[in-house]
Design an enzyme around this catalytic site. Sequence first.
Site, PDB file in Angstrom:
ATOM      1  CG  ASP A  21      -5.415   2.556  -6.811  1.00  0.00           C
ATOM      2  OD1 ASP A  21      -4.633   2.611  -7.479  1.00  0.00           O
ATOM      3  OD2 ASP A  21      -6.498   2.563  -6.566  1.00  0.00           O
ATOM      4  CG  ASN A  69      -0.856  -4.439 -11.622  1.00  0.00           C
ATOM      5  OD1 ASN A  69      -0.462  -4.310 -10.518  1.00  0.00           O
ATOM      6  ND2 ASN A  69      -1.985  -3.425 -12.146  1.00  0.00           N
TER       7      ASN A  69
END
Length: 246
Positions: A21, A69
């Site tokens: 991340d 996503n």
Amino acid sequence: MHTLDEVNKEKLPKHIAIIMDGNGRWAKQRGKLRVFGHENGVEAVRNTVENCAKLQIQCLTLYAFSTENWNRPKVEVQTLMKLLVASLRKELETLNKNNIRLKAIGKIDSLPQKAQKELSEVISKTSKNTGMILTLALSYGSRDEIKSAIKEISTKVKNNIISPENIDEAVINTHLYTHFLPDVDLLIRTSGEHRISNFLLWQIAYAELYFIDVFWPDFREHHLVEAILSYQNRERRFGKTSEQLN
Ligand code: FPP
């Protein structure tokens, strides 16, 4: 700075999973577009895969693209898919040289055709390797995975292939995308966020969690070693007391 030789080879985590991340914030800090962060994230992937292989970690699973996503801007999704195809193409030789077997988990049939083709090619061309299993989680969501497992098991119950009283953890494990992997021992998340974000919810039941305040493109050997050393210093009790373990 920590180096690989500080790691105790007798107490290695069998399975490391990573939530990579912070690519977007890394790019923003530099006044660049988010995709610049993803491009630089690839180098961190390469570095981490190589270091885990050197340590002889058995399984490394990377959260590369979640089911959520898909909701990102189209250009970002396209860039991520292009990066995936280009990296697979470029790294095949290195994977083979390091005896690494590639695998993928997630809704692979929802990926663009080109990505599916490249992926299945690299998976098949590395399938005979006997070293580390590198698994990419692509279009992956843990709830989605559990839902699919429940559907498959229910169908088998309906068709008298399994009886309800025989459904145990092993049966559930064999119906998950991760059926070929052991439970996660160490879960690392970069970027300072303390969340699991729908990643391997079933498989991390007893994992040690390690959160590090570094954006993914900056993640290197000393960060990986720091995470493993932290894991090696913890007492994993699996519900027992300290005294029972000794
Ligand atoms: C999270 O950062 C990262 C991703 C969603 C994608 C990870 C992809 C790569 C590292 C590159 C390609 C991967 C392979 C396997 C070749 P973010 O965009 O959520 O960052 P932010 O939280 O700062 O916005």
